[in-house]
Design a protein around this motif. Sequence first.
Motif, short mmCIF file in Angstrom:
data_model
loop_
_atom_site.label_atom_id
_atom_site.label_comp_id
_atom_site.label_asym_id
_atom_site.label_seq_id
_atom_site.Cartn_x
_atom_site.Cartn_y
_atom_site.Cartn_z
N TRP A 136 13.12 -6.11 120.05
CA TRP A 136 14.35 -6.47 118.98
C TRP A 136 14.88 -8.02 119.48
O TRP A 136 16.17 -8.49 119.20
CB TRP A 136 15.81 -5.85 118.64
CG TRP A 136 15.05 -4.34 117.97
CD1 TRP A 136 15.23 -3.06 118.76
CD2 TRP A 136 14.78 -4.28 116.43
NE1 TRP A 136 14.34 -2.47 117.41
CE2 TRP A 136 14.18 -3.54 116.18
CE3 TRP A 136 13.60 -5.24 115.57
CZ2 TRP A 136 13.68 -2.81 115.61
CZ3 TRP A 136 13.59 -5.13 114.55
CH2 TRP A 136 12.88 -3.92 113.76
N PRO A 154 15.64 -8.52 112.88
CA PRO A 154 16.20 -6.61 112.45
C PRO A 154 15.49 -6.27 111.16
O PRO A 154 15.81 -7.01 110.15
CB PRO A 154 17.31 -7.07 112.77
CG PRO A 154 18.23 -8.15 113.67
CD PRO A 154 17.12 -8.83 113.47
N ARG A 155 14.67 -5.14 111.07
CA ARG A 155 14.54 -5.13 109.67
C ARG A 155 14.51 -3.43 109.34
O ARG A 155 14.55 -3.06 110.54
CB ARG A 155 12.86 -5.83 109.63
CG ARG A 155 11.82 -5.70 110.73
CD ARG A 155 10.33 -5.61 110.53
NE ARG A 155 10.10 -4.61 109.39
CZ ARG A 155 8.86 -4.54 108.33
NH1 ARG A 155 7.92 -6.16 109.25
NH2 ARG A 155 8.79 -4.05 107.70
N TYR A 158 12.83 0.46 109.01
CA TYR A 158 11.71 0.75 109.81
C TYR A 158 11.75 1.91 109.76
O TYR A 158 12.35 2.30 109.19
CB TYR A 158 11.29 -0.07 111.62
CG TYR A 158 12.52 0.23 112.48
CD1 TYR A 158 13.15 0.37 112.25
CD2 TYR A 158 11.89 1.14 113.77
CE1 TYR A 158 14.79 0.44 113.51
CE2 TYR A 158 12.66 1.83 114.59
CZ TYR A 158 14.01 1.53 114.63
OH TYR A 158 14.23 1.50 115.49
N ASP A 194 18.17 -4.58 128.82
CA ASP A 194 19.18 -3.59 128.98
C ASP A 194 18.67 -2.73 127.84
O ASP A 194 19.39 -2.21 126.46
CB ASP A 194 20.69 -4.14 128.32
CG ASP A 194 22.03 -2.94 128.10
OD1 ASP A 194 21.71 -2.12 128.78
OD2 ASP A 194 22.59 -3.45 128.20
N PRO A 252 17.65 1.54 126.79
CA PRO A 252 18.12 3.14 127.14
C PRO A 252 16.48 3.07 127.94
O PRO A 252 16.79 4.21 129.03
CB PRO A 252 18.31 3.71 126.02
CG PRO A 252 18.61 3.51 124.22
CD PRO A 252 18.53 1.77 124.84
N PRO A 272 17.03 -1.30 112.51
CA PRO A 272 17.65 -1.04 114.09
C PRO A 272 18.76 -0.94 114.96
O PRO A 272 18.96 -0.21 116.05
CB PRO A 272 17.00 -2.16 114.84
CG PRO A 272 16.75 -2.69 113.72
CD PRO A 272 16.74 -2.16 112.79
N PHE A 278 25.38 4.97 125.76
CA PHE A 278 24.60 3.73 126.20
C PHE A 278 24.07 2.19 124.78
O PHE A 278 24.98 1.27 125.64
CB PHE A 278 23.08 4.05 125.90
CG PHE A 278 22.42 2.95 126.06
CD1 PHE A 278 22.03 2.44 127.03
CD2 PHE A 278 21.34 1.98 125.39
CE1 PHE A 278 21.37 1.26 127.08
CE2 PHE A 278 21.10 0.85 125.68
CZ PHE A 278 20.94 0.23 127.03
N TRP A 279 24.63 2.85 123.39
CA TRP A 279 24.99 1.88 122.80
C TRP A 279 26.36 1.62 122.26
O TRP A 279 26.62 0.28 121.99
CB TRP A 279 24.75 2.26 121.25
CG TRP A 279 22.96 2.04 121.68
CD1 TRP A 279 22.27 3.12 121.30
CD2 TRP A 279 22.09 1.05 121.54
NE1 TRP A 279 20.38 2.85 121.50
CE2 TRP A 279 20.77 1.74 121.26
CE3 TRP A 279 22.51 -0.15 121.65
CZ2 TRP A 279 19.85 0.90 121.57
CZ3 TRP A 279 21.13 -1.47 121.38
CH2 TRP A 279 20.29 -0.73 121.74
N PHE A 311 26.74 -0.61 125.28
CA PHE A 311 25.91 -1.48 125.34
C PHE A 311 26.74 -2.87 124.26
O PHE A 311 27.14 -4.35 124.98
CB PHE A 311 24.53 -2.07 124.62
CG PHE A 311 23.81 -3.07 123.98
CD1 PHE A 311 22.82 -2.71 125.29
CD2 PHE A 311 23.94 -4.19 123.50
CE1 PHE A 311 22.11 -4.12 125.30
CE2 PHE A 311 23.57 -4.75 123.01
CZ PHE A 311 22.34 -5.25 123.86
N HIS A 317 29.35 -4.62 127.30
CA HIS A 317 29.13 -5.25 127.74
C HIS A 317 28.39 -6.67 127.49
O HIS A 317 29.18 -7.64 127.89
CB HIS A 317 27.58 -4.57 128.60
CG HIS A 317 28.12 -3.59 129.19
ND1 HIS A 317 26.69 -3.09 130.00
CD2 HIS A 317 28.70 -2.72 129.11
CE1 HIS A 317 27.32 -2.18 131.21
NE2 HIS A 317 28.55 -1.85 130.10
N HIS A 318 27.84 -6.35 125.57
CA HIS A 318 27.61 -7.74 125.48
C HIS A 318 28.07 -8.16 124.26
O HIS A 318 27.61 -9.18 123.48
CB HIS A 318 25.72 -7.51 124.48
CG HIS A 318 24.91 -7.39 125.36
ND1 HIS A 318 23.98 -7.56 126.33
CD2 HIS A 318 24.96 -6.10 126.68
CE1 HIS A 318 22.99 -7.42 126.81
NE2 HIS A 318 23.85 -6.11 126.92
N LEU A 352 20.50 -6.53 116.30
CA LEU A 352 20.03 -5.54 115.43
C LEU A 352 20.52 -5.67 114.98
O LEU A 352 20.27 -5.20 113.37
CB LEU A 352 20.53 -4.11 116.56
CG LEU A 352 19.74 -3.82 117.59
CD1 LEU A 352 20.73 -2.97 118.76
CD2 LEU A 352 18.66 -3.85 117.86
#
Lengths: 530, 530
Positions: free
Chosen positions: A263, A268-269, A271, A452, A454, B273, B463-464, B467, B470-471, B477
């Motif tokens: 990504w 983003p799509r 899946y 970054d 997992p 995603p 984690f997310w 994330f 942090h970001h 996504l």
Amino acid sequence: MVPEKWALAVLLLQLCSAGCGFCGKVLVWPCDMSHWLNIKVILEELTEKGHEVTVLTFPHTKLIDYRKPSPLNFEVLPSEVQKESVDNVHDKFLDLILNVLPNLEPWQSTIKLNNFLIETTEILKIMCEGAVYNQTFMKKLQETNYDVMLIDPVLPCGELIAELLKVPFVLTLRISTGGMKEKHCGKLPAPPSYVPVQMVALTDQMTFLERVKNTMLSVFFDFWIRDYDIHFWDQFYSKALGRRTTLCETLGKAEIWLIRTYWDFEFPRPYLPNFEFVGGLHCKPPKPLPKEIEKFVQNSGEDGIVVFSLGSIVHYITEEKANLIASALAQIPQKVLWRHSGKKPATLGANTQLYDWIPQNDLLGHPKTKAFITHGGINGIYEAIYHGVPMVGIPMFADQYDNIAHMKAKGAAVEVNINTMTSADLLNALRTVINNPSYKKNVMRLSKIHHDQPVKPLDRAVFWIEFVMHHKGAKHLRPASHDLTWFQYHSLDVIGFLLACTVSAIFLIIKCCLFFCLKFGKPEKKNKRG
Amino acid sequence: MVPEKWALAVLLLQLCSAGCGFCGKVLVWPCDMSHWLNIKVILEELTEKGHEVTVLTFPHTKLIDYRKPSPLNFEVLPSEVQKESVDNVHDKFLDLILNVLPNLEPWQSTIKLNNFLIETTEILKIMCEGAVYNQTFMKKLQETNYDVMLIDPVLPCGELIAELLKVPFVLTLRISTGGMKEKHCGKLPAPPSYVPVQMVALTDQMTFLERVKNTMLSVFFDFWIRDYDIHFWDQFYSKALGRRTTLCETLGKAEIWLIRTYWDFEFPRPYLPNFEFVGGLHCKPPKPLPKEIEKFVQNSGEDGIVVFSLGSIVHYITEEKANLIASALAQIPQKVLWRHSGKKPATLGANTQLYDWIPQNDLLGHPKTKAFITHGGINGIYEAIYHGVPMVGIPMFADQYDNIAHMKAKGAAVEVNINTMTSADLLNALRTVINNPSYKKNVMRLSKIHHDQPVKPLDRAVFWIEFVMHHKGAKHLRPASHDLTWFQYHSLDVIGFLLACTVSAIFLIIKCCLFFCLKFGKPEKKNKRG
């Protein structure tokens, strides 16, 4: 068995179990050239974990060097194809990408490239027949009891061998023509309103006219794929398997689709759970450069360096084009390392050094690197993302237009047209990505996203290959859409049925109304008249 | 600062950085009851990693015990809602799920439950107003500079607070009514041909008529959602944010959707995603049982035990139903541990023990456990999958029908209808899951899938969230479908345009043909006549 041999066997067993809880046997159907460089990284990781990896290869390869000592086993396919035929195909291919494709629209170039692949069908057929109809060869594979097959589906046959051996398989690919293999064989949804058809260099932010183009191309590829060499292979697969089937149905049996992007690169799509995006799995922290190169790099001082490579195929650009490029490179203050094996261009500046080969990943990871001039192959793009280096893209064929379009949309690259570019164009592009800080900032953002995660992409790829080995497949990730026909998948039968019901209901209501009007309406009139 | 204090500060800092590289501030909008039990596990993990977690809570809660000492901070929402009103809602809710819903079809029950939620809108509105229009309260939140908000979107308002505070947010949910929030606000594709509408207890293997039902329900929910209490909240959100917006648009700004399932439970389906499937994150290896319970369990001998719980809400079943259940339980050789706080049933066998509370996860993880009788709440289902225990499902409301349908389809559960069941039905169901080895085998397969993930669900959830901290989001996504109107998303404008072009082209061709026919056709005739 003598005691020493026992001890050795126990030691080997221990070593093996240290690497993996379950040491399996992996059979590989690779594709040569840059594809091989990518898959090789997975295979080396698998052997390091104690798995036994056997690579099926043709006798005449370019980068798959099966004669060299290697932790991988190679099984050379029995084939009657002569080296001359392969070289002939290779030359035709070079002519195509150097002289024909750069003059076309991305989607036209995609079709042209596929037509070329169709032309090679005869050779591929002979190669595939040489394997699947060679009983000794197939028996040998059968008796090895492989746990999983890893297949690059660019060239057909791998999935057929897997089906014949009854071995679950994992695919590894960047994209297929127009994304059709993923869409039709893998059932990957691709709404044309925001998922650009692959290989046409569109982004997810489309204007109305771009959406019209995307929808038309999507329909075009939908129908075109059916007339492609698919029919030939459908018959070939049906004959070999002794039942009516198609290449697409066989490919669709893949347990996992390992896609060579993530990504940081993809728009983003939607899946599916059996699709895993493992782009950049080959990237590594930089190793120290060879002394001579390091010296040249250090001499660049504050200005730093530019890395220039058009990949493993395109050493050969015309003298005129090489001179045009060289004169642009001569005008920048940076030192340039150019992977170029043709004649030395007359306009080459003192700041530019030519190399037959460069340690690309290590150079891109060097703190002095300011920019990367690339043809836009996915391996190189990912090395640039990994190390955070802005790009100048000169795409020429296949997914390269698409790759550069992604990097452009994310503000990490400037594109130059190989066919129409002037020295000034290349110079401007280079100056832009080096001097405009937004390019560095954007590619660093992508780099952070890449780092970054997992789990690292290579570990994820290996995890899912091992998962398929341990569980003898990954059926819990396989969508039920594989069991539907195309009209069931699009609910056309349901829509038809509901429409029929609605029409019948309306018809009945009208009939009833008319009936009651006639029955109870007329007598009144009669009465009145009466 | 005195030296001791410095040392303490340094130690605290070290402890903090040992847990996480970046210690952030998390604001939480939870939902009470079983939802709280799930989110609490994430919050405890976040505090253990050194993050500062503040939970927004209403004054009158059932399971969110904000008065107890806890590593979590609680911020009680200023609200004028009285305890009596909350208790009244709770009683009405119990009446609904015990007396009304069991007599309905799953999808009807879903609607009924939502209508009940709409009835509670007035209370929710007062609560939400109490927060967002209380300047002191909002200023306090604003000044704390939260890095992320974690929101359970069952009750509205959380995402509005996040928008007002301009804090990126992560959602945590099982499913919404008919899956509509995910589909419409999250843009999650759900083709009705193989993705069953959520909460209607269908599977991914549908007959033609089931696909018709699924498509009709899909369309029904599509339109129904627009008439739901959404309109009220759309206006409420627009007023609070001072711009025209909707609840759905606000929810759609979620950076990540943490879904409380995984592919051991879900039917494979397309996803996006920014959707992460973290089902079973609350499951843990079993701890030793309390002495008295362990003694009872050990007394079961070879036959083992059955664990029976209808979750945190339903302690109250009618005496008649309790007797019916008790008499079925009395007939099995296993010992039964029944979480039941009503009157002791007259037909209770010597093998059955009643408990106000049971250590459910530890019991399900006990080697003597043969089966689990459950109402089908997602927390309990996941504990059964984690420990590999086959189930008898007695679903009553919300996602419970769906959860049991999933387990039935995967061969890990037998369903019993709470409304129509006889003692013999329950007995047969129990005997089936205990004595037919396929149920144990199937649930063990799910268990293996659950345990064999690249990263544990709890670690992925954390984690997310980290994330996003942090970001400052996870925009890479977010699919571009969020920027399209519904007719653009379905390419209706493009289809219309292409149809118009085709019709115009046909019209022009016909006109041209007619023109040439008239121009060059007639004179000939004239000539002939002449």
